[in-house]
Design a protein around this motif. Structure first.
Motif, PDB file in Angstrom:
ATOM      1  N   PHE A 113       0.812  -1.217   0.000  1.00  0.00           N
ATOM      2  CA  PHE A 113       0.000   0.000   0.000  1.00  0.00           C
ATOM      3  C   PHE A 113       0.850   1.275   0.000  1.00  0.00           C
ATOM      4  CE2 PHE A 113      -3.098  -3.036   1.599  1.00  0.00           C
ATOM      5  CZ  PHE A 113      -4.282  -2.605   1.038  1.00  0.00           C
ATOM      6  N   ILE A 114       2.140   1.139   0.209  1.00  0.00           N
ATOM      7  CA  ILE A 114       3.015   2.302   0.303  1.00  0.00           C
ATOM      8  C   ILE A 114       3.186   2.936  -1.077  1.00  0.00           C
ATOM      9  CG2 ILE A 114       5.335   3.117   0.866  1.00  0.00           C
ATOM     10  CD1 ILE A 114       5.478   0.796   2.921  1.00  0.00           C
ATOM     11  N   LEU A 115       2.864   4.212  -1.160  1.00  0.00           N
ATOM     12  CA  LEU A 115       2.976   4.934  -2.422  1.00  0.00           C
ATOM     13  C   LEU A 115       4.333   5.623  -2.513  1.00  0.00           C
ATOM     14  CD1 LEU A 115      -0.585   6.525  -2.563  1.00  0.00           C
ATOM     15  CD2 LEU A 115       0.268   4.537  -3.837  1.00  0.00           C
ATOM     16  N   GLU A 116       4.939   5.486  -3.676  1.00  0.00           N
ATOM     17  CA  GLU A 116       6.187   6.173  -3.969  1.00  0.00           C
ATOM     18  C   GLU A 116       5.849   7.504  -4.630  1.00  0.00           C
ATOM     19  OE1 GLU A 116       8.976   4.802  -2.908  1.00  0.00           O
ATOM     20  OE2 GLU A 116       7.930   2.969  -2.320  1.00  0.00           O
ATOM     21  N   GLU A 117       6.775   8.432  -4.608  1.00  0.00           N
ATOM     22  CA  GLU A 117       6.550   9.745  -5.204  1.00  0.00           C
ATOM     23  C   GLU A 117       6.152   9.648  -6.679  1.00  0.00           C
ATOM     24  OE1 GLU A 117       9.078  13.798  -5.961  1.00  0.00           O
ATOM     25  OE2 GLU A 117       9.400  12.750  -4.062  1.00  0.00           O
ATOM     26  N   GLY A 118       6.744   8.716  -7.400  1.00  0.00           N
ATOM     27  CA  GLY A 118       6.481   8.574  -8.836  1.00  0.00           C
ATOM     28  C   GLY A 118       5.230   7.780  -9.187  1.00  0.00           C
ATOM     29  N   ASP A 119       4.530   7.258  -8.197  1.00  0.00           N
ATOM     30  CA  ASP A 119       3.301   6.510  -8.474  1.00  0.00           C
ATOM     31  C   ASP A 119       2.213   7.471  -8.935  1.00  0.00           C
ATOM     32  OD1 ASP A 119       4.381   4.043  -7.789  1.00  0.00           O
ATOM     33  OD2 ASP A 119       3.704   4.160  -5.704  1.00  0.00           O
ATOM     34  N   THR A 120       1.622   7.181 -10.082  1.00  0.00           N
ATOM     35  CA  THR A 120       0.554   8.015 -10.637  1.00  0.00           C
ATOM     36  C   THR A 120      -0.645   7.146 -10.979  1.00  0.00           C
ATOM     37  OG1 THR A 120       1.278   7.711 -12.924  1.00  0.00           O
ATOM     38  CG2 THR A 120       2.240   9.583 -11.703  1.00  0.00           C
ATOM     39  N   ILE A 121      -1.781   7.790 -11.178  1.00  0.00           N
ATOM     40  CA  ILE A 121      -2.978   7.061 -11.586  1.00  0.00           C
ATOM     41  C   ILE A 121      -2.699   6.308 -12.876  1.00  0.00           C
ATOM     42  CG2 ILE A 121      -5.357   7.310 -12.418  1.00  0.00           C
ATOM     43  CD1 ILE A 121      -5.592   9.754 -10.500  1.00  0.00           C
ATOM     44  N   GLU A 122      -2.202   7.018 -13.879  1.00  0.00           N
ATOM     45  CA  GLU A 122      -1.964   6.389 -15.183  1.00  0.00           C
ATOM     46  C   GLU A 122      -0.973   5.230 -15.074  1.00  0.00           C
ATOM     47  OE1 GLU A 122      -0.362   7.503 -19.671  1.00  0.00           O
ATOM     48  OE2 GLU A 122      -0.610   9.104 -18.208  1.00  0.00           O
ATOM     49  N   GLY A 123       0.098   5.440 -14.358  1.00  0.00           N
ATOM     50  CA  GLY A 123       1.119   4.405 -14.225  1.00  0.00           C
ATOM     51  C   GLY A 123       0.620   3.175 -13.492  1.00  0.00           C
ATOM     52  N   LEU A 124      -0.100   3.396 -12.386  1.00  0.00           N
ATOM     53  CA  LEU A 124      -0.578   2.248 -11.620  1.00  0.00           C
ATOM     54  C   LEU A 124      -1.745   1.548 -12.309  1.00  0.00           C
ATOM     55  CD1 LEU A 124      -0.161   3.347  -7.893  1.00  0.00           C
ATOM     56  CD2 LEU A 124       1.318   1.925  -9.306  1.00  0.00           C
ATOM     57  N   GLN A 125      -2.590   2.303 -13.020  1.00  0.00           N
ATOM     58  CA  GLN A 125      -3.649   1.645 -13.785  1.00  0.00           C
ATOM     59  C   GLN A 125      -3.035   0.776 -14.880  1.00  0.00           C
ATOM     60  OE1 GLN A 125      -6.298   4.941 -14.891  1.00  0.00           O
ATOM     61  NE2 GLN A 125      -7.895   4.066 -13.588  1.00  0.00           N
ATOM     62  N   SER A 126      -2.019   1.269 -15.538  1.00  0.00           N
ATOM     63  CA  SER A 126      -1.345   0.504 -16.583  1.00  0.00           C
ATOM     64  C   SER A 126      -0.697  -0.754 -16.004  1.00  0.00           C
ATOM     65  CB  SER A 126      -0.301   1.384 -17.271  1.00  0.00           C
ATOM     66  OG  SER A 126       0.384   0.661 -18.256  1.00  0.00           O
ATOM     67  N   ALA A 127      -0.032  -0.617 -14.882  1.00  0.00           N
ATOM     68  CA  ALA A 127       0.604  -1.770 -14.238  1.00  0.00           C
ATOM     69  C   ALA A 127      -0.441  -2.799 -13.819  1.00  0.00           C
ATOM     70  CB  ALA A 127       1.417  -1.315 -13.027  1.00  0.00           C
ATOM     71  N   TYR A 128      -1.592  -2.325 -13.366  1.00  0.00           N
ATOM     72  CA  TYR A 128      -2.667  -3.228 -12.945  1.00  0.00           C
ATOM     73  C   TYR A 128      -3.238  -3.984 -14.145  1.00  0.00           C
ATOM     74  CZ  TYR A 128      -6.811  -4.966 -10.526  1.00  0.00           C
ATOM     75  OH  TYR A 128      -7.787  -5.773  -9.985  1.00  0.00           O
ATOM     76  N   VAL A 129      -3.479  -3.281 -15.228  1.00  0.00           N
ATOM     77  CA  VAL A 129      -3.977  -3.931 -16.448  1.00  0.00           C
ATOM     78  C   VAL A 129      -2.999  -5.017 -16.885  1.00  0.00           C
ATOM     79  CG1 VAL A 129      -4.429  -3.587 -18.919  1.00  0.00           C
ATOM     80  CG2 VAL A 129      -5.409  -2.019 -17.238  1.00  0.00           C
TER      81      VAL A 129
END
Length: 166
Positions: free
Chosen positions: A91-107
């Motif tokens: 659950f720990i968010l890094e500074e570079g974590d973004t909606i677009e990036g994490l949605q892409s990684a999830y897909v």
């Protein structure tokens, strides 16, 4: 993500695996969509005492996909996969974590999960989990429980965020 197939009349009488896949994909799509239309700040909003945020939920779900459909199926370690050792860390968010990036990684994680599970039957044992050998059926049921719970969390957090806009 995939369309909502659990309400397709063909799913009502389909085999168990098809039904499991449909419900799992519905939950995956719902969790993915919880961030739609939000700002980065809203996605990171901490509204509860735990590390649970909408963005964190998606990051955690990505790790969960990898735990159950990579580690458990392939036997690779979490270190080899590049994921945290514990669920809380996911659950720990890094500074570079973004909606677009994490949605892409999830897909991508969900696509990888489908690919790894495709050749297996529900009664096939996966041997890479720390609990020992488990049937793929158990993995599916656990994932349905996990994602349903997190979709509920996401619904409540999103409702709070949207209410704060008013």
């Amino acid at each position: 993500m995939r369309p909502n197939a659990s309400m397709d009349p063909a799913t009502f009488t389909a085999d168990t695996r098809t039904q499991f896949d449909a419900f799992l994909d519905e939950h995956r799509a719902d969790l993915h969509a919880c961030l739609d239309g939000l700002t980065e700040q809203e996605a990171r909003a901490s509204l509860v005492p735990s590390r649970t945020t909408l963005l964190g939920l998606l990051k955690h779900a990505t790790v969960v996909e990898k735990v159950w459909f990579d580690e458990a199926i392939t036997g690779r370690t979490r270190l080899e996969i590049g994921i945290p050792a514990t669920p809380d860390e996911s659950f720990i968010l890094e500074e570079g974590d973004t909606i677009e990036g994490l949605q892409s990684a999830y897909v991508q994680a969900c696509e990888d999960s489908r690919r790894r599970a495709a050749p297996l039957d529900l009664d096939d044992l996966v041997r890479g989990n720390r609990r020992g050998p488990l049937p793929l059926r158990w993995v599916y049921l656990h994932m349905l429980r996990e994602l349903a719970q997190h979709c509920g969390h996401a619904d409540i957090l999103r409702e709070q965020i949207l209410a704060a806009r008013s």
